[in-house]
Design an enzyme around this catalytic site. Structure first.
Site, PDB file in Angstrom:
ATOM      1  N   HIS A 103       1.263  -1.226   0.242  1.00 50.61           N
ATOM      2  CA  HIS A 103      -0.047   0.044  -0.352  1.00 50.61           C
ATOM      3  C   HIS A 103       0.938   0.823   0.107  1.00 50.61           C
ATOM      4  O   HIS A 103       0.416   2.009  -0.719  1.00 50.61           O
ATOM      5  CB  HIS A 103      -0.602   0.017   1.334  1.00 50.61           C
ATOM      6  CG  HIS A 103      -2.039   0.710   1.052  1.00 50.61           C
ATOM      7  ND1 HIS A 103      -1.885   2.061   1.880  1.00 50.61           N
ATOM      8  CD2 HIS A 103      -3.286   0.479   0.295  1.00 50.61           C
ATOM      9  CE1 HIS A 103      -3.307   2.123   1.212  1.00 50.61           C
ATOM     10  NE2 HIS A 103      -4.359   1.687   0.615  1.00 50.61           N
ATOM     11  N   HIS A 124      -5.554   5.528  -6.191  1.00 51.17           N
ATOM     12  CA  HIS A 124      -6.394   5.969  -5.214  1.00 51.17           C
ATOM     13  C   HIS A 124      -7.535   7.590  -6.878  1.00 51.17           C
ATOM     14  O   HIS A 124      -6.396   7.658  -6.806  1.00 51.17           O
ATOM     15  CB  HIS A 124      -6.311   7.092  -3.986  1.00 51.17           C
ATOM     16  CG  HIS A 124      -6.315   5.564  -2.669  1.00 51.17           C
ATOM     17  ND1 HIS A 124      -4.995   5.154  -2.732  1.00 51.17           N
ATOM     18  CD2 HIS A 124      -6.865   5.025  -1.712  1.00 51.17           C
ATOM     19  CE1 HIS A 124      -4.911   4.194  -1.940  1.00 51.17           C
ATOM     20  NE2 HIS A 124      -5.597   4.149  -1.888  1.00 51.17           N
ATOM     21  N   HIS A 133      -7.715  -2.628  -4.957  1.00 49.27           N
ATOM     22  CA  HIS A 133      -7.418  -3.192  -3.238  1.00 49.27           C
ATOM     23  C   HIS A 133      -8.216  -4.591  -3.754  1.00 49.27           C
ATOM     24  O   HIS A 133      -8.173  -5.724  -2.667  1.00 49.27           O
ATOM     25  CB  HIS A 133      -8.267  -2.453  -2.853  1.00 49.27           C
ATOM     26  CG  HIS A 133      -7.310  -1.110  -1.690  1.00 49.27           C
ATOM     27  ND1 HIS A 133      -7.941   0.245  -3.007  1.00 49.27           N
ATOM     28  CD2 HIS A 133      -6.961  -0.550  -0.974  1.00 49.27           C
ATOM     29  CE1 HIS A 133      -6.792   1.067  -2.860  1.00 49.27           C
ATOM     30  NE2 HIS A 133      -6.751   0.486  -1.447  1.00 49.27           N
ATOM     31  N   HIS A 251     -14.816   5.136   2.866  1.00 45.44           N
ATOM     32  CA  HIS A 251     -13.739   4.228   2.888  1.00 45.44           C
ATOM     33  C   HIS A 251     -12.776   5.007   4.002  1.00 45.44           C
ATOM     34  O   HIS A 251     -12.405   4.999   4.365  1.00 45.44           O
ATOM     35  CB  HIS A 251     -13.784   4.255   1.329  1.00 45.44           C
ATOM     36  CG  HIS A 251     -11.682   4.250   1.132  1.00 45.44           C
ATOM     37  ND1 HIS A 251     -11.243   5.140   0.723  1.00 45.44           N
ATOM     38  CD2 HIS A 251     -10.958   2.858   1.436  1.00 45.44           C
ATOM     39  CE1 HIS A 251      -9.661   4.905   0.977  1.00 45.44           C
ATOM     40  NE2 HIS A 251      -9.826   3.813   1.458  1.00 45.44           N
ATOM     41  N   HIS A 255     -10.534   5.317   7.670  1.00 45.85           N
ATOM     42  CA  HIS A 255      -9.256   5.991   7.800  1.00 45.85           C
ATOM     43  C   HIS A 255      -9.101   6.672   8.774  1.00 45.85           C
ATOM     44  O   HIS A 255      -8.325   6.214   9.628  1.00 45.85           O
ATOM     45  CB  HIS A 255      -9.243   5.753   6.605  1.00 45.85           C
ATOM     46  CG  HIS A 255      -8.248   4.934   5.388  1.00 45.85           C
ATOM     47  ND1 HIS A 255      -7.252   3.570   5.713  1.00 45.85           N
ATOM     48  CD2 HIS A 255      -8.949   3.884   4.130  1.00 45.85           C
ATOM     49  CE1 HIS A 255      -6.877   3.363   4.710  1.00 45.85           C
ATOM     50  NE2 HIS A 255      -8.019   3.459   3.613  1.00 45.85           N
ATOM     51  N   PHE A 272      -1.620   7.096   4.692  1.00 45.97           N
ATOM     52  CA  PHE A 272      -2.006   5.105   3.654  1.00 45.97           C
ATOM     53  C   PHE A 272      -0.173   4.748   3.397  1.00 45.97           C
ATOM     54  O   PHE A 272      -0.693   3.412   2.947  1.00 45.97           O
ATOM     55  CB  PHE A 272      -1.665   6.273   1.945  1.00 45.97           C
ATOM     56  CG  PHE A 272      -3.322   6.328   1.275  1.00 45.97           C
ATOM     57  CD1 PHE A 272      -4.226   5.988   2.273  1.00 45.97           C
ATOM     58  CD2 PHE A 272      -3.404   7.652   0.677  1.00 45.97           C
ATOM     59  CE1 PHE A 272      -5.874   6.042   1.945  1.00 45.97           C
ATOM     60  CE2 PHE A 272      -4.798   7.428   0.061  1.00 45.97           C
ATOM     61  CZ  PHE A 272      -5.715   7.300   0.330  1.00 45.97           C
ATOM     62  N   HIS A 285     -11.386  -3.380   4.493  1.00 38.92           N
ATOM     63  CA  HIS A 285     -11.457  -2.845   2.754  1.00 38.92           C
ATOM     64  C   HIS A 285     -12.321  -3.828   2.850  1.00 38.92           C
ATOM     65  O   HIS A 285     -12.679  -4.053   1.024  1.00 38.92           O
ATOM     66  CB  HIS A 285      -9.223  -2.882   2.131  1.00 38.92           C
ATOM     67  CG  HIS A 285      -9.338  -1.470   1.573  1.00 38.92           C
ATOM     68  ND1 HIS A 285      -9.773  -1.106   0.491  1.00 38.92           N
ATOM     69  CD2 HIS A 285      -8.891  -0.598   2.950  1.00 38.92           C
ATOM     70  CE1 HIS A 285      -9.137  -0.214   0.470  1.00 38.92           C
ATOM     71  NE2 HIS A 285      -8.616   0.683   1.638  1.00 38.92           N
TER      72      HIS A 285
END
Length: 513
Positions: A103, A124, A133, A251, A255, A272, A285
């Site tokens: 990632h 992204h 993903h 999403h 995070h 990230f 995810h």
């Protein structure tokens, strides 16, 4: 239940698919919250032996279950698999940190697009978000299963779209568990996840906000597949062409909700580069991937009429991963379209948000037709978003035509967490409440790598249901309120307008796969 999905096609483009990175040219990744190079190496081991991956025959379907509903045996296997992954040699590409670094490398600027100079690869904020993903979790899951000798092992999913699953699953909170991570927000360990990032302290209001958000990003706010999946991202395209509704909504919220504010850059899940170091990342995810599956196969066609992108530049985009046998493989987006073909499925769980359309909100909304005091939009833009703003936007046509609210040329500081919500003819101006017809949608980002510190994007919010719920289809204009959820500067919106929904494409792309 898994009938053929409808196709949406786009005109042929002169560009090509984004190609898999060149591992021997992997560079130093960047801490996106500070803009400084990281003092860690996110690059994977290098091998010259790369093969094109072929999906294997399916003999044992992996079934992903809600993390809140795992049996003791499931929890034992999960802990055992993670523990064995943590104990692999550091240079094994299947080891825990090497998997976490995937990632970091793909999302924090370690890779450049082959043949495109210093132009980064970023998975992204575009149509690559879901497919990348999905492959990532696919191999992570197979590696864990291989380590415990169980070909049926499946990752659980954090069921944050259901009230019964809106807290961090308890299996991740045991400090003696392999699933534990100390770098989490200690105030949120047992709190209801705030998908709206409103800061609301009322759990009941947070739950209703969450259900409204899920309905909006899955159903109400999307006019076509790109609104959900993300905008086209082709070879030579700068990063951040535009995130889909799911990516920029639930999403991103999860995070940020879990990331530790005691850490300088929100590590682990809130950044990230470090997100994959928290085992909860993969469980989170897994539910993000479940949203794609639900959107493809289970949402009624009258709610989501277009569910698949049939553009060769999308289908032929590629990535590199190490499989469960430590073999480096090249994979393609086109092989991710059917999760069943990839050998896994999800437990069926009630979807309370599917029918959570906000109640009609017409009484005071009508008053604004004759009592509009907001300034005209054209007098405010370009707009530096540092406070709540309200303005009037002229409509293109009165009546029942499907229309979209377009916020264009959104220039963002890519090193910051940024979020704003959009309301139309909001009658009470209570920014903590999203469970109302006036809520049109959101934009949010986890800090991400761009070729420069800024990136420009846009979002579209479908207005059809909102017009009906507020009885304002025949009005000449609407009053838009934009509420920033972040603190300080970081967002400039170039313009805003209302357009009619483009006609659906009826012909296939002239490019060949």
């Amino acid at each position: 239940m898994y009938g053929a999905a409808n196709l949406i096609t786009t005109p042929a483009a002169s560009a090509n698919p984004v190609q898999a990175p060149e591992l021997d040219k992997c560079g130093t990744a960047t801490n996106l919250n500070t803009g400084k190079l990281l003092d860690i190496n996110c690059c994977p081991p290098i091998t010259g032996n790369i093969i094109d991956y072929q999906l294997p025959p399916i003999f044992n379907m992996r079934r992903r279950r809600s993390a809140h509903r795992l049996s003791p045996e499931d929890v034992y296997k999960y802990n055992l698999a993670i523990d064995r992954m943590r104990n692999l040699p550091a240079d094994d590409p299947r080891s825990f940190m090497q998997q976490a670094n995937i990632h970091c490398a793909y999302c924090n600027g370690a890779y450049n697009q082959p043949g495109q100079g210093d132009l980064d690869i970023q998975v992204h904020n575009s149509w690559l978000f879901f497919p990348f993903h999905r492959w990532y979790l696919y191999f992570y899951e197979r590696i864990l299963g291989k380590l415990i000798g169980d070909p049926t092992f499946a990752l659980p999913f954090w069921n944050w779209d259901n009230p019964k699953g809106m807290t961090i699953p308890p299996i991740f909170l045991d400090p003696n568990s392999s699933l534990h991570d100390p770098k989490r927000n200690q105030d949120h360990l047992r709190a209801v996840v705030d998908l709206g990032m409103t800061g609301n302290k009322d759990p009941l209001q947070t739950v209703t906000n969450n259900l409204t958000i899920m309905y909006t990003e899955m159903v109400r706010g999307n006019a076509d597949a790109y609104d959900f999946m993300g905008q086209p991202y082709r070879e030579g395209t700068p990063v951040s062409p535009g995130p889909g509704s799911s990516e920029r909504g639930s999403h991103t919220a999860v995070h940020v909700f879990v990331g530790d504010p005691r850490e300088s850059s929100g590590e682990n899940l809130g950044n990230f580069y470090s997100a994959g170091r928290d085992p909860l990342f993969y469980c989170h995810h897994s539910n993000v991937d479940r949203m794609w599956t639900l959107w493809q196969h289970f949402l009624p066609s009258n709610k989501v009429p277009e569910k698949r992108i049939d553009d060769p530049d999308f289908l032929n985009a590629s990535f590199l991963f190490y499989d469960e046998n430590a073999q480096l493989v090249r994979v393609y987006v086109k092989d991710t379209i059917d999760n069943l073909r990839m050998g896994y499925d999800y437990d069926r769980i009630h979807l309370p948000w599917l029918d959570y359309r906000p109640p009609p909100q017409t009484a005071l909304a009508r008053v604004r037709r004759t009592n509009v005091s907001a300034p005209k939009a054209e007098t405010l833009f370009p707009l530096k978003l540092e406070r709540v703003v309200r303005f009037e936007v002229e409509k293109t046509k009165k009546g029942k035509a499907d229309e979209l609210l377009v916020l264009e040329n959104i220039t963002v500081d890519t090193t910051k967490f940024l979020k704003f919500d959009v309301f139309v003819n909001d009658e009470d101006d209570n920014a903590m409440e999203l469970d109302k017809a006036a809520y049109a949608g959101t934009y949010a980002q986890v800090p991400h790598k761009s070729s420069s510190k800024t990136a420009t994007t846009s979002i579209r919010l479908k207005l059809t249901d909102l017009y009906e719920d507020m009885d304002i289809a025949d009005d000449n204009s609407i009053v838009v309120t934009i509420v920033p959820r972040h603190k300080g500067p970081g967002v400039t919106i170039g313009g805003i307008k209302i357009i009619q929904t483009p006609p659906k494409q009826a012909t296939a792309s002239s490019k060949t796969n």
